[in-house]
Design a protein around this motif. Structure first.
Motif, PDB file in Angstrom:
ATOM      1  N   ILE A 165      73.120 -51.801  38.581  1.00 43.46           N
ATOM      2  CA  ILE A 165      72.757 -50.934  39.415  1.00 43.46           C
ATOM      3  C   ILE A 165      71.937 -49.919  38.638  1.00 43.46           C
ATOM      4  N   THR A 168      68.959 -51.413  38.418  1.00 41.23           N
ATOM      5  CA  THR A 168      68.199 -51.212  39.726  1.00 41.23           C
ATOM      6  C   THR A 168      67.531 -49.977  40.229  1.00 41.23           C
ATOM      7  N   LEU A 408      72.546 -45.717  49.559  1.00 43.52           N
ATOM      8  CA  LEU A 408      73.628 -45.241  48.944  1.00 43.52           C
ATOM      9  C   LEU A 408      74.610 -44.519  50.000  1.00 43.52           C
ATOM     10  N   PHE A 433      68.441 -52.940  48.971  1.00 40.61           N
ATOM     11  CA  PHE A 433      69.259 -52.835  47.487  1.00 40.61           C
ATOM     12  C   PHE A 433      70.030 -51.531  48.388  1.00 40.61           C
ATOM     13  N   VAL A 435      74.589 -49.569  48.412  1.00 41.13           N
ATOM     14  CA  VAL A 435      75.651 -49.476  47.465  1.00 41.13           C
ATOM     15  C   VAL A 435      76.732 -48.597  48.264  1.00 41.13           C
ATOM     16  N   TYR A 450      75.849 -54.084  47.492  1.00 38.26           N
ATOM     17  CA  TYR A 450      76.968 -53.573  46.262  1.00 38.26           C
ATOM     18  C   TYR A 450      77.858 -52.705  47.048  1.00 38.26           C
ATOM     19  N   TRP A 494      76.301 -43.555  36.759  1.00 37.59           N
ATOM     20  CA  TRP A 494      74.733 -44.846  36.759  1.00 37.59           C
ATOM     21  C   TRP A 494      74.093 -43.410  36.201  1.00 37.59           C
TER      22      TRP A 494
END
Length: 994
Positions: A165, A168, A408, A433, A435, A450, A494
């Motif tokens: 993550i 990315t 996200l 992408f 999350v 994710y 992160w």
């Protein structure tokens, strides 16, 4: 090997560890031949058969003992200092689920949370809770939760996930591709700071807040009228007159726990206080709030704006101010305006719809009535809802156009509860992408690349500011059960920073909160005391200066004057008291909690008025098709406005645990977007009868007043003339029995329920379930009247079915001093204690159910099945392992016996709490003080409607209530002498009005 068995269930088990060679061959074979019906063996005489049966019983006992699993007790080698086996510990914390908030205490036993209580030190929740707060403890042990991180649906370590993550995120940052962090309203000060730091580390990330139940119109209306973005703080305890337009403030509107406490405080009656607030409710669906109102007026949603404009205009006329040209107001509106004017500065007008025009109107009305600064304040705001609906619209548009490259998503489920959820799902699938930072799988997280699983709130640290300058702390009651990590720690990881969120909170509080006080000389002392109390509420100087200004008021009133009520059928989508937005749909306690009004559980349904049902030839249980899109069972609801229907949201989950999956129908698509906000009203819908039938699980049909005076009522004017109004025949049957009145020399425990304070919210029912290990039985068993709840809340209607009055009455075991159940039990399983409690000896009960048949209150429950698996014996090693890791059993209260099938159970008045209170008083060398012992239902009740105590303590609050002229017992004519009594329901209305 030939299998040996003592029952058909044992015979059909897969495991077999014993053979016929283990006992004498001839006797066993002869016995088996007899059981199998072999004719030659049946020639044995009766004496031989009995010998063999006795022998087989001994053998089967040996075999059964061999098959029982070994239960190992692991002692503390090094006992934690704060844990004493057998004694509960309490930790102050906070409950948070989206916009739901409550300050709580976590009760733990041997390191595991087992019960949630309210925190009396909080000025926000005042020790109250809701049904959802009480049931949230079960979510901790939900095996449906994410147990580890995932990459493309494959188990991964946190190191692998963080590495991918972070890599990315850096790539998107370097290419300046837009990403979005989607969260619910965040009212944690330290969390907001982390998010801002996360945005600074990755400037290409936008932060959007999304509330499934939106209050965007209130936020925007306050910004337009007062130049203050936010939701006002409401003070129902300062209001003598409350007028609500479809605001279910006792149900799901904003903060029901706080509102119920304030509302009931203003409506409690006693010899010292004979005044109470008056409540008038305008609404289409019979809500929990409307059912408690003194006056309730049924109106369609499309009619409300004009009524509010007329009310505003009449108030302007009374103030001799310039007014507007509107259609003539009805006499009711004119009288209401006069009554509001008499109560200026002490009144409160509310609007529940997410409509900016309506919210502007109530702001204007409250300003003209001089209510700001007294019954509501804009400078002190509610912070649990901050999302603006336009932001979500823009997000979907950007995702569909390809502007957003990644998402996200934390603790929200818009694919399920957003009205364009299907479009959002398609847009998410196209993202390179994504999350998900969720606790459990849901319709949204199921689509993400994710999974960074979040902790349950009982495993988490956090800080919160639900009201302006009203802070609280969240601390864990247990270490994370699975390999999960807090959302805040994930963002820190992160960013490449220290992931200890506790240290982050402490640093934040040392810099920002510690300077706001002067009581503690150093931060460590301040932190420890605040953590122990759970709340920090510094004194802040607030200069109230609210000036109303709306430049387009003339245009708004002109537009509203042109409105007319719709001729078609209007649909209203609302949140249920139990399930809410659906995030707790996998909670069986909430699924089985009956709706306060309809008393239906395990389903959502379409409510319709009796008049409209007759026109369409519909009965409760008929299935109708709505706009040829979806089918719903019908519930005919007295008090529903004609030509309106209503359906609860939160149901119809498809990615969920086994409890909530495919229960009911999702109605998110029936929400629309109008102007700048989402609307839960849809006009001109069409109903079509399908001819199908659907069986609803309803509990209210299991009990009835049968014409008896179970609920007693009076108006306030009648009560002022005669404190015994509605209860004139009270105590008429004091000497009706043939037995002497029993004497209790030490304690005589009793309980009073104030019907004037009880709003029917159901918090007491779930609290009792949690405290006393009451099992859930499921929809089919509820339909068969086999529900197990120890305390039920009966709902009664009176008057006209088109707009009836509603009464709520909690009913539990009445602990009769002349208990009819005790006389008929053949084994003395139910007896009376020396302290006035009706007791159950579960091991003695043989399940005749004579006591249940002889109970006039129908409060005794029979375990038809082994719902709690109390007498289950594992058949093989796999089953033993399953029982070992059965997390749901961790929520069980060890102080209360787990009942097996075949026994009667019922309210014990929380005898375990009584014993604990007595022991604590004995250790102190003092008698039990009034208020030291609280039953679970009493402690959970946000309205303070339940009072428990010792009837022998003449100075107790309980005795003061029992000597009130409003006090009465159920079915006094049968002279059961209950230890539970009730206070008459009083409504603030004129006696000759309906």
């Amino acid at each position: 090997m030939k299998k040996h068995w003592k029952s058909l269930a044992e015979r059909n088990t897969k495991s077999d560890t014993h053979s016929k060679n283990d006992i004498p061959k001839g006797n066993l074979e002869q016995l088996l031949d007899i059981f199998d019906g072999d004719q030659s063996a049946s020639k044995s005489n009766r004496r031989d058969f009995l010998k063999l049966c006795g022998y087989s019983l001994a053998i089967s006992t040996v075999l059964a003992s061999c098959e029982n699993s070994v239960q190992k007790a692991i002692p503390y080698l090094i006992k934690p200092e704060e844990i004493t086996p057998g004694k509960a510990n309490y930790y102050a914390s906070s409950y948070v689920n989206g916009s739901d908030y409550c300050s709580i205490l976590i009760k733990t036993r041997e390191g595991r949370p087992i019960k949630i209580e309210g925190n009396d030190l909080s000025v926000v929740s005042h020790g109250g809770t809701s049904a959802r707060v009480q049931a949230s403890i079960l979510g901790l042990y939900d095996t449906n939760r994410y147990k580890f991180p995932k990459i493309e649906d494959t188990k991964a370590s946190w190191e692998e996930l963080d590495q991918e993550i972070r890599k990315t995120l850096e790539a998107f940052k370097n290419s300046n591709e837009k990403l979005v962090l989607l969260t619910p309203s965040i009212y944690s000060p330290s969390s907001r700071q982390i998010i801002k730091a996360f945005q600074q580390a990755y400037p290409n990330i936008d932060w959007i807040q999304y509330d499934s139940s939106s209050s965007s119109a209130m936020i925007q209306a306050n910004e337009m009228c007062f130049d203050k973005t936010g939701i006002s703080e409401y003070r129902f305890d300062n209001a003598d007159l409350i007028v609500s337009f479809d605001a279910d403030f006792l149900g799901n509107w904003l903060d029901s726990v706080e509102h119920i406490r304030q509302y009931s405080k203003k409506r409690k009656l006693s010899d010292a206080n004979t005044s109470m607030s008056r409540h008038i409710q305008y609404e289409s669906r019979l809500s929990l709030t409307g059912s408690n109102a003194d006056y309730r007026i049924t109106v369609k949603p499309s009619e409300q704006a004009l009524l509010m404009a007329q009310l505003y205009n009449e108030i302007l006329i009374l103030k001799d101010k310039d007014n507007y040209q509107l259609t003539d107001s009805s006499e009711d509106i004119k009288e209401l305006a006069k009554e509001l004017w008499k109560n200026k500065g002490k009144s409160l007008v509310l609007a529940g719809e997410n409509d900016i025009d309506k919210q502007v109107l109530v702001n204007a009305i409250n300003f003209e009535l001089e209510n700001y600064g007294i019954t509501l304040r804009v400078d002190k705001q509610l912070k649990t809802k901050q999302a603006k609906d336009e932001d979500m619209e823009d997000l979907l548009s950007d995702m569909k156009s390809g502007k957003v490259k990644g998402l996200l998503c934390y603790d929200v489920n818009p694919v399920f509860d957003y009205y364009k959820g299907s479009e959002l799902a398609q847009a998410i699938k196209k993202l390179p992408f994504s999350v998900a930072l969720s606790k459990e799988p849901n319709e949204t997280s199921d689509l993400f690349n994710y999974i960074a699983p979040d902790n349950h709130y009982l495993e988490s640290w956090n800080d919160l500011e639900p009201r302006t300058s009203r802070y609280s702390l969240m601390q864990p009651g247990i270490r994370p059960l699975f390999d999960t990590r807090q959302f805040q720690s994930s963002l820190l990881a992160w960013m490449g920073k220290e992931t200890d969120y506790l240290k982050y909170i402490q640093n934040y509080w040392e810099q920002n909160m510690y300077p706001l006080q002067a009581a503690y000389p150093n931060f460590i002392s301040f932190w420890q005391h605040t953590l122990q109390k759970g709340v920090f509420e510094p004194k802040t100087d607030s200069v109230f200066d609210t000036k109303f200004s709306h430049q387009n008021m003339d245009e708004l009133m002109s537009e509203i004057s042109k409105l007319s009520a719709s001729d078609g059928v209007e649909l209203q989508v609302y949140e249920s008291i139990a399930i809410g937005n659906g995030s707790m749909a996998n909670n069986p306690w909430l699924q089985e909690l009956p709706d306060p009004i309809t008393k239906v559980c395990w389903d959502n349904y379409l409510t319709i008025s009796p008049k409209q049902a007759a026109e369409l030839d519909l009965e409760t249980g008929d299935v109708v098709e709505l706009n040829s899109k979806a089918k719903f069972p019908v519930y005919i609801l007295p008090g529903q406005a004609n030509n309106t229907i209503a359906i609860a949201s939160g149901y119809g989950r498809t990615v969920c645990g086994v409890v909530g999956k495919n229960v009911g129908v999702n109605v998110a698509e029936w929400i629309s977007f109008s102007g700048q906000t989402r609307q839960n009203i849809t006009g001109n819908v069409k109903l079509q009868k399908t001819g199908e039938k659907y069986e609803l699980a309803m509990t209210q049909t299991h009990h009835s007043m049968e014409g008896r005076a179970i609920v007693k009522e009076a108006t306030l004017s009648e009560y002022l003339n005669n404190p015994a109004a509605g209860n004139e025949v009270d105590h008429e049957f004091d000497n009706a029995g043939i037995y002497e009145k029993p004497n209790f020399p030490d304690h005589h425990w009793g309980l009073v329920v104030d019907l004037n304070s009880c709003v029917g919210c159901g918090a007491c029912s779930v609290a009792c379930q949690s405290e006393n290990n009451v099992p859930v039985v499921g929809k089919k068993e509820v339909i068969r009247a086999h529900e197990m709840s120890w305390i039920r809340i009966d709902r009664y209607f009176s008057g006209n079915e088109d707009n009836p009055e509603v009464f709520f009455q909690p009913v539990m075991c009445q602990h009769c001093d002349n208990a009819p159940c005790e006389n008929v039990c053949p084994v003395a399983a139910t007896t009376h204690s020396s302290e006035g409690l009706n007791q159950m000896a579960y091991n003695r009960c043989i399940g005749t159910r004579y006591c249940g048949n002889n109970c006039p209150y129908k409060v005794r429950r029979f375990n038809w099945f082994d719902f709690t698996k109390a007498d289950s014996i594992p058949n093989n090693l796999h089953d033993i392992a399953e029982m070992t890791i059965d997390l749901k059993r961790m929520v069980l209260n060890p102080d209360v016996v787990i009942r097996a099938k075949g026994v009667i159970e019922k309210c014990s008045m929380c005898v375990q709490r009584i014993q604990d209170g007595k022991l604590n008083a004995k250790l102190k060398g003092k008698p039990v003080k009034d208020g030291e012992i609280k039953t679970a239902c009493q402690q959970a009740c946000p309205s303070g409607a339940i009072i428990f105590g010792d009837l022998n303590d003449k100075e107790s609050q309980l005795v003061k209530e029992t000597t009130s002229k409003r006090n009465y017992h159920l079915l006094e004519e049968i002279h059961t002498l209950p230890s539970v009594s009730y206070l008459t329901k009083i409504r603030n209305k004129i006696s000759n009005q309906t």
